[in-house]
Scaffold this active site. Structure first.
Site, PDB file in Angstrom:
ATOM      1  CD  GLU A  62      -3.175   0.250   0.147  1.00  0.00           C
ATOM      2  OE1 GLU A  62      -2.761   1.241  -0.671  1.00  0.00           O
ATOM      3  OE2 GLU A  62      -4.498   0.333   0.341  1.00  0.00           O
ATOM      4  CG  PHE A 116      -5.111  15.292   1.455  1.00  0.00           C
ATOM      5  CD1 PHE A 116      -6.061  14.707   1.596  1.00  0.00           C
ATOM      6  CD2 PHE A 116      -4.458  15.625   0.048  1.00  0.00           C
ATOM      7  CE1 PHE A 116      -6.926  13.885   0.643  1.00  0.00           C
ATOM      8  CE2 PHE A 116      -5.134  14.506  -1.009  1.00  0.00           C
ATOM      9  CZ  PHE A 116      -6.245  13.646  -0.517  1.00  0.00           C
ATOM     10  NE  ARG A 129      -3.686   8.576  -9.234  1.00  0.00           N
ATOM     11  CZ  ARG A 129      -4.445   7.916  -8.024  1.00  0.00           C
ATOM     12  NH1 ARG A 129      -3.436   7.594  -7.184  1.00  0.00           N
ATOM     13  NH2 ARG A 129      -5.763   7.822  -8.083  1.00  0.00           N
TER      14      ARG A 129
END
Ligand SMILES: O=P(O)(O)OC[C@H]1O[C@H](OP(=O)(O)OP(=O)(O)O)[C@H](O)[C@@H]1O
Length: 161
Positions: A62, A116, A129
Site C-alpha cells: 500500500e 493531506f 500522482r
C-alpha cells in the site's frame, strides 16, 4: 492500486536476493471520490483468480493506510474469499491517527502526520500522482470543496490558516 504503483515498482526491485516463487498481482480498491475523505464504501475490482491465492502467503503493498477501511476490505477478501494462508501489509505511509478500524500493518515505511499528502502515487482528485516526492497539499487547493484542513492533532482545525 494506482496509489501504490510507484512504491510497488521501487520496492520489488529492491528485494535482494531475488525471491523464488514471488508472483505479483493487482487489486483495484477505491473509496475516495473527488474529496479528501474516504466515502467508506470500498469497491474492489480484480481479476485475481482464487486458485492463485489459495494457500499462499500474501504481502499487500500500500502507499498509505489511513482509516484502514481499504486494507481491511482487501485483506478480508484475500483470506475469506480467496483462501490465502496469511496476509501481511507493507505500507509506505501509516497515518494511524485517522484509523476507523483497528489495523496494524506489519511493515511501515514512515508514520504520516494527519495532513493531506500527495505525490509519489498519492493523488488529489487524480492529480499530482507523478510528483517524484511526497508533499502536503495546501488547504487552499481544496477549500472550494468546503473541506476543513487536516491538522496534525486530528481535530480537523488547521493551526496555520
Ligand atoms: O485507509 P483508507 O482510509 O482506506 O485509505 C487508504 C487508501 O486510499 C488510497 O486509495 P484510493 O481509494 O484513493 O485509490 P487510489 O489507489 O486509486 O488512489 C490509498 O491508495 C489507499 O489504498
Amino acid at each position: 492500486m494506482k496509489g501504490c504503483v510507484l512504491f510497488f515498482a521501487d520496492l520489488v526491485r529492491a528485494i535482494e536476493p531475488v525471491p523464488r516463487g514471488l508472483t505479483m498481482d493487482f487489486i483495484r480498491a477505491s473509496s475516495y471520490g473527488s474529496g479528501t475523505e474516504s466515502t467508506g464504501d470500498v469497491k474492489l475490482k480484480t481479476d485475481l483468480k482464487k486458485e492463485k491465492v489459495a494457500g499462499r502467503h500474501v504481502i499487500l503493498i500500500e502507499d498509505i493506510v489511513d482509516t484502514a477501511l481499504t486494507i481491511t476490505t482487501v485483506a478480508r477478501h484475500l483470506t475469506e474469499e480467496c483462501g490465502a494462508a496469511s496476509v501481511a501489509t507493507a505500507t509506505l505511509l501509516d497515518k494511524h491517527e485517522r484509523r476507523l478500524l483497528a489495523y496494524r500493518p506489519e511493515y511501515v515505511g514512515f508514520v504520516c502526520p494527519n495532513e493531506f499528502v500527495i505525490g509519489y502515487g498519492l493523488d488529489f482528485d487524480e492529480e499530482y500522482r507523478s510528483l517524484p516526492y511526497i508533499g502536503v497539499l495546501k488547504p487552499e487547493c481544496y477549500a472550494h470543496l468546503g473541506i476543513a484542513a487536516a491538522s496534525p492533532d486530528g481535530s480537523g482545525e488547521s493551526g496555520d490558516e
